[in-house]
Design an enzyme around this catalytic site. Sequence first.
Site, mmCIF file in Angstrom:
data_model
loop_
_atom_site.group_PDB
_atom_site.id
_atom_site.type_symbol
_atom_site.label_atom_id
_atom_site.label_comp_id
_atom_site.label_asym_id
_atom_site.label_seq_id
_atom_site.Cartn_x
_atom_site.Cartn_y
_atom_site.Cartn_z
ATOM 1 N N ARG A 14 0.809 -1.229 0.000
ATOM 2 C CA ARG A 14 0.000 0.000 0.000
ATOM 3 C C ARG A 14 0.842 1.280 0.000
ATOM 4 N NH1 ARG A 14 -3.565 -2.017 4.978
ATOM 5 N NH2 ARG A 14 -1.787 -3.428 5.167
ATOM 6 N N THR A 79 2.251 -12.768 9.155
ATOM 7 C CA THR A 79 3.041 -12.467 10.354
ATOM 8 C C THR A 79 3.321 -13.728 11.188
ATOM 9 O OG1 THR A 79 0.953 -11.840 11.415
ATOM 10 C CG2 THR A 79 2.307 -10.048 10.577
ATOM 11 N N GLU A 155 -8.959 -10.183 12.329
ATOM 12 C CA GLU A 155 -8.413 -9.166 11.421
ATOM 13 C C GLU A 155 -9.547 -8.352 10.790
ATOM 14 O OE1 GLU A 155 -4.963 -8.334 10.744
ATOM 15 O OE2 GLU A 155 -5.299 -9.236 12.701
ATOM 16 N N TYR A 362 33.339 31.098 -5.148
ATOM 17 C CA TYR A 362 33.370 29.646 -4.969
ATOM 18 C C TYR A 362 34.756 29.255 -4.461
ATOM 19 C CZ TYR A 362 33.885 24.700 -5.814
ATOM 20 O OH TYR A 362 34.142 23.374 -5.642
ATOM 21 N N ASN A 373 40.794 38.100 3.410
ATOM 22 C CA ASN A 373 39.626 38.704 2.785
ATOM 23 C C ASN A 373 39.538 38.218 1.343
ATOM 24 O OD1 ASN A 373 37.367 40.692 3.170
ATOM 25 N ND2 ASN A 373 38.265 41.345 1.229
ATOM 26 N N ALA A 419 42.701 42.916 -8.609
ATOM 27 C CA ALA A 419 41.391 42.543 -9.145
ATOM 28 C C ALA A 419 41.533 41.984 -10.554
ATOM 29 C CB ALA A 419 40.481 43.764 -9.155
ATOM 30 N N ARG A 436 47.088 40.055 -15.034
ATOM 31 C CA ARG A 436 46.093 40.390 -16.056
ATOM 32 C C ARG A 436 46.770 41.302 -17.060
ATOM 33 N NH1 ARG A 436 45.080 45.607 -13.497
ATOM 34 N NH2 ARG A 436 44.310 45.314 -11.389
HETATM 35 C C1 UD1 Z 1 -1.027 -6.467 11.687
HETATM 36 C C2 UD1 Z 1 -1.879 -7.361 12.614
HETATM 37 C C3 UD1 Z 1 -3.110 -6.562 13.050
HETATM 38 C C4 UD1 Z 1 -2.670 -5.289 13.744
HETATM 39 C C5 UD1 Z 1 -1.720 -4.470 12.864
HETATM 40 C C6 UD1 Z 1 -1.109 -3.353 13.680
HETATM 41 C C7 UD1 Z 1 -1.589 -9.677 11.864
HETATM 42 C C8 UD1 Z 1 -2.212 -10.807 11.175
HETATM 43 N N1 UD1 Z 1 -2.307 -8.530 11.915
HETATM 44 O O1 UD1 Z 1 -1.835 -6.206 10.545
HETATM 45 O O2 UD1 Z 1 -3.901 -7.341 13.940
HETATM 46 O O3 UD1 Z 1 -3.813 -4.506 14.085
HETATM 47 O O4 UD1 Z 1 -0.640 -5.295 12.380
HETATM 48 O O5 UD1 Z 1 -0.315 -2.494 12.911
HETATM 49 O O6 UD1 Z 1 -0.499 -9.799 12.374
HETATM 50 N N2 UD1 Z 1 5.476 -8.964 7.851
HETATM 51 C C9 UD1 Z 1 6.471 -9.894 7.710
HETATM 52 N N3 UD1 Z 1 6.207 -11.017 7.012
HETATM 53 C C10 UD1 Z 1 4.985 -11.280 6.460
HETATM 54 C C11 UD1 Z 1 3.959 -10.328 6.633
HETATM 55 C C12 UD1 Z 1 4.225 -9.164 7.338
HETATM 56 O O7 UD1 Z 1 7.590 -9.708 8.182
HETATM 57 O O8 UD1 Z 1 4.834 -12.352 5.855
HETATM 58 C C13 UD1 Z 1 5.763 -7.729 8.602
HETATM 59 C C14 UD1 Z 1 5.565 -6.465 7.780
HETATM 60 O O9 UD1 Z 1 6.773 -6.086 7.153
HETATM 61 C C15 UD1 Z 1 5.145 -5.466 8.847
HETATM 62 C C16 UD1 Z 1 4.460 -6.311 9.915
HETATM 63 O O10 UD1 Z 1 4.875 -7.629 9.670
HETATM 64 O O11 UD1 Z 1 6.255 -4.817 9.402
HETATM 65 C C17 UD1 Z 1 2.942 -6.192 9.891
HETATM 66 O O12 UD1 Z 1 2.474 -6.627 8.622
HETATM 67 P P1 UD1 Z 1 1.243 -5.954 7.904
HETATM 68 O O13 UD1 Z 1 0.990 -6.693 6.649
HETATM 69 O O14 UD1 Z 1 1.426 -4.485 7.819
HETATM 70 O O15 UD1 Z 1 0.071 -6.301 8.941
HETATM 71 P P2 UD1 Z 1 -1.287 -5.523 9.164
HETATM 72 O O16 UD1 Z 1 -2.263 -5.880 8.103
HETATM 73 O O17 UD1 Z 1 -1.027 -4.097 9.401
HETATM 74 CA CA CA Z 2 0.749 -2.832 9.290
#
Ligand code: UD1
Ligand code: CA
Length: 450
Positions: A14, A79, A155, A362, A373, A419, A436
């Site tokens: 996004r 996550t 979620e 410069y 100066n 100058a 000059r």
């Molecule tokens: C997540 C939470 C949501 C919470 C929100 C808060 C989950 C399922 N949801 O949603 O409940 O309200 O954060 O900000 O956890 N990332 C990885 N690997 C992955 C996917 C994501 O490392 O496979 C990292 C992303 O880089 C990011 C973080 O995890 O830093 C959160 O991922 P994101 O996809 O932004 O989760 P949200 O939809 O915001």
């Molecule tokens: Ca997030």
Amino acid sequence: MVVVAILAAGKGTRMKSHLPKVLHSLGGKTLVERVIHSVEPFSPTRKLVIVGYKSEEVKNSLEHIPEIEFVEQTEQLGTGHAIQQLLPNLRGYEGDLLILNGDVPLLRTETLNNLLKIHQDHQNFCTILTAKLANPQGYGRVFCDNEGVVQQMVEHKDCTPQQRENKRVNAGIYCFRWSELSKVLPHLKNDNAQKEYYLTDAVTQVGKVMAVDVEDEQEILGINDRLQLANANDILQKRIKEKWLLAGVTLNDPASITIDETVELEPDVIIEPQTHLRGKTLIKSGSRIGPGSLIENSQLGENVTVQYSVITDSFVGTGTRIGPYAHLRGHAEVGENCRIGNFVELKNSQLGDRTNVAHLSYLGDTTAGTQVNVGAGTITANYDGVRKHRTRIGDRTKTGSNSVLVAPINIGNDVYIAAGSTVTEDVENDALVIARSRQVVKPGWSKKPS
Ligand code: UD1
Ligand code: CA
């Protein structure tokens, strides 16, 4: 004993960016750097950063922070899947695991400390940070009983319209007893709207889970798009400016000023409108900066004034006046009580005390002594098309207007340069140099018959 894991493998679709989301910057640091800094005060035994999308870029950006271990998540399946990657690393670990989302950059260390304390005092299997938001759009919802014990986490995309009415959201910050989390991690399923393995599903499976509401809900702002990044920036700027105002710094028209978190200001500094202070900048007491100036990675002594100027990677001594419309860059070092005036550019040059370069000049790769100066329009010709060369100017020397010093060249002490001279050879102390052509005057020339 606590190990920290930071989720930083996601692309951040996004954001609509080529840059991985966690590398976008906020107040002079990247998002992930800010998250790492927030845990440093309580010296975690290990710091694990989970990387995946453009992992080399993320790793390189964190090179300067010691003792980080990177864990690869080659495919970003959610996550929960990200935390599954820690299983081999943390085999046999008995302590707590603090998990932070790499895209939640405004958390205060005190808030994390409080979360850890409640987790340990209550001997919870899991404690999560939550907040009640007026606009919970996009966040996972947390359903608790009256004691703050978590019953369910859903979620946003998986919520029923009725569940969306719940304003308590998951901040993406969790403290787990690792021995419990590691048992449930291998069994996560992806039967949800996003077909991802959610860490939030593990939360409700580990047993006793408590939710702790954050005091200041602004802290848990997650960055998923540029609008949220801009909002976070507003919040952070407000925090930074309040800190400096209360520390004795005057900000005239604060809304038009931006200050990175990495900047240091002494009391009785005055910052005028439309001024931007960035990077590792230090400004000492009594200095007045702006209006309309940009100072980056630079150190300014006491009682310096700067107007409508740009100063990067440079040093300015006590009492020196800069501008209007000057540009110092590339390790310019200006001594005390100097004057660097209108339309002057200094690059990689060192100037002694009470030296003036007041107009239209410069100086590149130049060392000038004290009380020099530099006349209006003086140029050091430092580049022969292939290499850069140095110019040396001794103490008390005066260059005439519109002189060109062709480097490499050494001009002695107490030298006068006429100058309009183009000086190509070294000049000894106390000399007058005129380089000059002589003026030719032909009387009556315009009246001669054609
Ligand atoms: C997540 C939470 C949501 C919470 C929100 C808060 C989950 C399922 N949801 O949603 O409940 O309200 O954060 O900000 O956890 N990332 C990885 N690997 C992955 C996917 C994501 O490392 O496979 C990292 C992303 O880089 C990011 C973080 O995890 O830093 C959160 O991922 P994101 O996809 O932004 O989760 P949200 O939809 O915001
Ligand atoms: Ca997030």
